[in-house]
Write a protein that holds these residues in place. Sequence first.
Motif, mmCIF file in Angstrom:
data_model
loop_
_atom_site.group_PDB
_atom_site.id
_atom_site.type_symbol
_atom_site.label_atom_id
_atom_site.label_comp_id
_atom_site.label_asym_id
_atom_site.label_seq_id
_atom_site.Cartn_x
_atom_site.Cartn_y
_atom_site.Cartn_z
ATOM 1 N N THR A 83 0.801 -1.219 0.000
ATOM 2 C CA THR A 83 0.000 0.000 0.000
ATOM 3 C C THR A 83 0.836 1.273 0.000
ATOM 4 O O THR A 83 0.316 2.331 -0.338
ATOM 5 C CB THR A 83 -0.953 0.026 1.200
ATOM 6 O OG1 THR A 83 -0.189 -0.023 2.406
ATOM 7 C CG2 THR A 83 -1.927 -1.123 1.143
ATOM 8 N N LEU A 86 0.700 3.053 -3.237
ATOM 9 C CA LEU A 86 -0.591 3.579 -3.679
ATOM 10 C C LEU A 86 -0.706 5.053 -3.313
ATOM 11 O O LEU A 86 -0.045 5.535 -2.402
ATOM 12 C CB LEU A 86 -1.737 2.799 -3.030
ATOM 13 C CG LEU A 86 -1.814 1.307 -3.339
ATOM 14 C CD1 LEU A 86 -2.937 0.671 -2.538
ATOM 15 C CD2 LEU A 86 -2.026 1.075 -4.822
ATOM 16 N N ARG A 89 -5.462 8.795 -1.777
ATOM 17 C CA ARG A 89 -6.892 8.477 -1.897
ATOM 18 C C ARG A 89 -7.123 6.971 -1.831
ATOM 19 O O ARG A 89 -8.027 6.493 -1.133
ATOM 20 C CB ARG A 89 -7.459 9.048 -3.189
ATOM 21 C CG ARG A 89 -8.936 8.730 -3.382
ATOM 22 C CD ARG A 89 -9.623 9.743 -4.284
ATOM 23 N NE ARG A 89 -10.952 9.357 -4.669
ATOM 24 C CZ ARG A 89 -12.013 9.387 -3.882
ATOM 25 N NH1 ARG A 89 -11.885 9.774 -2.635
ATOM 26 N NH2 ARG A 89 -13.199 9.020 -4.323
ATOM 27 N N ALA A 90 -6.319 6.204 -2.535
ATOM 28 C CA ALA A 90 -6.458 4.738 -2.513
ATOM 29 C C ALA A 90 -6.215 4.203 -1.099
ATOM 30 O O ALA A 90 -6.917 3.291 -0.646
ATOM 31 C CB ALA A 90 -5.485 4.105 -3.498
#
Length: 178
Positions: A83, A86, A89-90
């Motif tokens: 993550t 990413l 927002r994601a």
Amino acid sequence: MTGQINRIVFRMTVGSAMLGGIVLVLLILMTCLSITGRALVPLGLGPVPGDFELVEAGIAFAIFAFLPLCQVQAGHATVDIFTSGLGLRANRILLAVWELLFAAVMIFIAWRLYEGMLGKLKNGETSMFLQFRVWWAYAACMVPAVIGALTGLWSAADRVVAALTGRETRPALGDAKH
């Protein structure tokens, strides 16, 4: 209204954790006393009767009591290898999904503790040595589990709002800066 709800949630979680801490300290003292008693059997002392039954019930309670505060403070362990690449927002969306899952799991656990408590109450089961009613431990654990479920719902709503608006109200999971 939101600020008042936040304060209520924080007070509930801190109160739950404090009670869990008190129980944990008492269990530690009792365990020390029991171990000392075992060592001094020749002097007429002995272990605390049913010490492991008390530790079993008390530790379960303490774990449930600490979960809500950990949730509020985003203190659960995370691994962000995937993550970290990413976007913000994601990550907010992913965090909202995890919070929703946590809330669902806590609701499920609270429900199963309730059902287990009713079952133990109905059949009158008692512990082996102390003969205390087992449903008491279920009831004791159910209280912080319900607080955890409510905290999970609040936290999920907070994270969903953050994902939709981009406005953070508290630290992300594992965010050591807050």
